[in-house]
Design a protein around this motif. Structure first.
Motif, PDB file in Angstrom:
ATOM      1  N   SER A   1      23.675  36.428  17.681  1.00  0.00           N
ATOM      2  CA  SER A   1      22.288  36.707  17.300  1.00  0.00           C
ATOM      3  C   SER A   1      21.355  35.967  18.241  1.00  0.00           C
ATOM      4  CB  SER A   1      22.016  36.226  15.870  1.00  0.00           C
ATOM      5  OG  SER A   1      22.871  36.869  14.970  1.00  0.00           O
ATOM      6  N   ASN A   2      20.180  36.556  18.480  1.00  0.00           N
ATOM      7  CA  ASN A   2      19.182  35.863  19.295  1.00  0.00           C
ATOM      8  C   ASN A   2      18.384  34.895  18.428  1.00  0.00           C
ATOM      9  OD1 ASN A   2      17.309  37.448  17.893  1.00  0.00           O
ATOM     10  ND2 ASN A   2      16.986  38.859  19.603  1.00  0.00           N
ATOM     11  N   LYS A   3      17.394  34.233  19.041  1.00  0.00           N
ATOM     12  CA  LYS A   3      16.580  33.245  18.319  1.00  0.00           C
ATOM     13  C   LYS A   3      15.889  33.832  17.094  1.00  0.00           C
ATOM     14  CE  LYS A   3      15.289  31.240  22.613  1.00  0.00           C
ATOM     15  NZ  LYS A   3      14.233  30.747  23.468  1.00  0.00           N
TER      16      LYS A   3
ATOM     17  N   TYR B   1      24.579  34.934  27.473  1.00  0.00           N
ATOM     18  CA  TYR B   1      23.744  34.529  26.355  1.00  0.00           C
ATOM     19  C   TYR B   1      22.713  33.516  26.816  1.00  0.00           C
ATOM     20  CZ  TYR B   1      27.465  36.890  23.915  1.00  0.00           C
ATOM     21  OH  TYR B   1      28.375  37.824  23.520  1.00  0.00           O
TER      22      TYR B   1
ATOM     23  N   ASP C   1      20.551  31.440  21.482  1.00  0.00           N
ATOM     24  CA  ASP C   1      21.436  32.458  20.916  1.00  0.00           C
ATOM     25  C   ASP C   1      22.532  31.761  20.118  1.00  0.00           C
ATOM     26  OD1 ASP C   1      19.960  34.458  22.148  1.00  0.00           O
ATOM     27  OD2 ASP C   1      21.453  34.862  23.712  1.00  0.00           O
TER      28      ASP C   1
END
Length: 168
Positions: free
Chosen positions: A17-19, A150, A154
């Protein structure tokens, strides 16, 4: 190994997942159990070897393809271990109950939050917690289907599921 072939060993499922919490990547791969890991398992089952109290998941950025002769002592150098993540040590593989010849860390996924931009190519399960450690036993090593890039912030969540029955 063809993804449709039966497999004995570890299945690795990885989600990133991203931020913002949005899933940006999801994939799975199957492992190599190196000779060191096979010898440990045989010693544990047939020679009264001591069990390992905990296993840990580590990630690597080197362009390395695992071979049967890789060990916990050689892996960090061959595959270039990534240490730019939190937590401070390799995340522990927290296993659940054994069911139908399998167990996993599904209830407590290993989590890596990147503190630098990194490309992940290899994931492993070893018996040492310190980042970069060459101690212990390498039980599983897997090269990812393709390099995964990434960014800082992340979050990689790793499911590892050893099993001794064929899975498709």
């Amino acid at each position: 190994m063809n993804a449709n072939q039966p497999h004995r060993g570890l299945r690795w499922d990885i989600e990133v997942s991203n931020k913002a919490g949005e899933v940006i990547d999801r994939f799975h791969a199957y492992n190599l159990v190196p000779t060191e890991g096979l010898n440990f398992l045989m010693s544990l089952a047939f020679k009264s070897a001591s069990a390992v109290p905990a296993w840990f998941i580590s990630i690597f950025e080197g362009d390395y393809t695992p071979t049967d002769d890789v060990t916990a002592a050689t892996l960090p150098g061959l595959a270039t271990e990534i240490t730019a993540y939190t937590p401070a040590t390799r995340p522990e593989f927290v296993d659940g109950a054994i069911t139908d010849g399998a167990l996993s860390n599904a209830a407590s996924l290993a989590e890596f939050t990147f503190t630098q931009n990194k490309t992940v190519r290899v994931v492993a399960l070893t018996s040492a917690s310190a980042k970069g450690s060459t101690a212990g036993v390498a039980l599983s090593v897997v090269r990812l289907p393709s390099p995964k890039e990434y960014e800082i912030g992340d979050v990689m969540r790793v499911f590892a599921g050893p099993n001794v029955t064929p899975v498709a």
